[in-house]
Write an enzyme that holds these catalytic residues in place. Sequence first.
Site, PDB file in Angstrom:
ATOM      1  N   ALA A  66       0.874  -1.175   0.000  1.00  0.00           N
ATOM      2  CA  ALA A  66       0.000   0.000   0.000  1.00  0.00           C
ATOM      3  C   ALA A  66       0.912   1.226   0.000  1.00  0.00           C
ATOM      4  CB  ALA A  66      -0.872  -0.029   1.244  1.00  0.00           C
ATOM      5  N   GLY A 109       0.679  -4.960   0.849  1.00  0.00           N
ATOM      6  CA  GLY A 109      -0.473  -4.970  -0.052  1.00  0.00           C
ATOM      7  C   GLY A 109      -0.164  -5.590  -1.404  1.00  0.00           C
ATOM      8  N   GLU A 112      -0.570  -9.188  -0.833  1.00  0.00           N
ATOM      9  CA  GLU A 112      -2.015  -9.392  -0.642  1.00  0.00           C
ATOM     10  C   GLU A 112      -2.768  -9.295  -1.966  1.00  0.00           C
ATOM     11  OE1 GLU A 112      -1.797  -6.343   2.404  1.00  0.00           O
ATOM     12  OE2 GLU A 112      -2.820  -7.682   3.786  1.00  0.00           O
ATOM     13  N   GLU A 132       4.390  -5.230   7.244  1.00  0.00           N
ATOM     14  CA  GLU A 132       3.651  -4.115   7.850  1.00  0.00           C
ATOM     15  C   GLU A 132       4.044  -3.859   9.297  1.00  0.00           C
ATOM     16  OE1 GLU A 132       2.296  -6.480   5.946  1.00  0.00           O
ATOM     17  OE2 GLU A 132       0.794  -5.622   4.606  1.00  0.00           O
TER      18      GLU A 132
END
Length: 258
Positions: A66, A109, A112, A132
């Site tokens: 992200a 992310g 993911e 993270e």
Amino acid sequence: MTDYTTILVEQRGRVGWITLNRPEALNALNSTLVSELAHAASVFDADEQIGAIVLTGSARAFAAGADIKEMADKTPVEMSLRNPFAGLEEFSRVRTPVVAAVAGYALGGGCELAMTCDIILAADTATFGQPEINLGVIPGLGGTQRLTRAVGYYKAAELVLTGRTMDATEAERAGLVSRVVPAGDLLAEAERVAEAIASKSLPVAYAAKEALRASQETTAAEGLRFERALFTSLFALDDQKEGMAAFREKRAANFTHR
Ligand code: CAA
């Protein structure tokens, strides 16, 4: 919305290609990229001429997570009311099978995102992980759930709790990646896999994906009932009759997607 600024989109035969294209940020998932990705995938998903989607990034990064810079100053209210990742939910629900072709970083992310796809092919340069925890957060796009199902609790726990990354070979051994190929062969291999899927009956591929997804979301008993109901319903398709007739007549099936 077809003037995308963070992705490249192309149709080759019955395969739709989406290439993440924010090289300056190693394809970090900002809100623009996420909504463009969801839009492009939904356009392919609505198109009967598309039988499979390939999602890829660059040689250096599939996606490095992200977008930390976009996210850093957000409040919980902003993260929930204006969820910048809502498009990923949408992307994870496309009916068309999606092949992730991963080279370089697939972190946070990015890992993911790969795990929302149906098949993950990795270049020998790929690196996977959920780092993270190093940023003072936890995975927020499915890392604790999908990674656990893919590689088992203990391996996932080590990766999520320490932030350690794993290379392509380890990811394949762990079951996250279906195959590792030399980096130079990644896109050709992804094309071969996607074309193989796209050559099948589209409604049958949708049914196969739906049943596979159920295995990740429900109990085995429910999943077995769901699979049986879907299997039975496929006998209403022309493509089932054609597929089985072609077998008996020792010829290739000519699916009409009906
Ligand atoms: N968000 C925003 N920008 C990022 C980024 C990210 N996730 N990852 C890399 N970038 C940017 C860098 O800031 C840098 O930009 P500038 O030159 O403008 O500073 C550019 O991409 C190149 O990155 P590096 O210079 O850091 O490249 P490197 O080769 O030295 O390191 C890396 C590569 C190890 C991947 C490193 O960039 C890195 O650690 N990135 C962050 C990985 C990460 O923590 N991902 C998880 C994000 S949080 C998340 O995903 C939460 C969730 O589940 C929802």
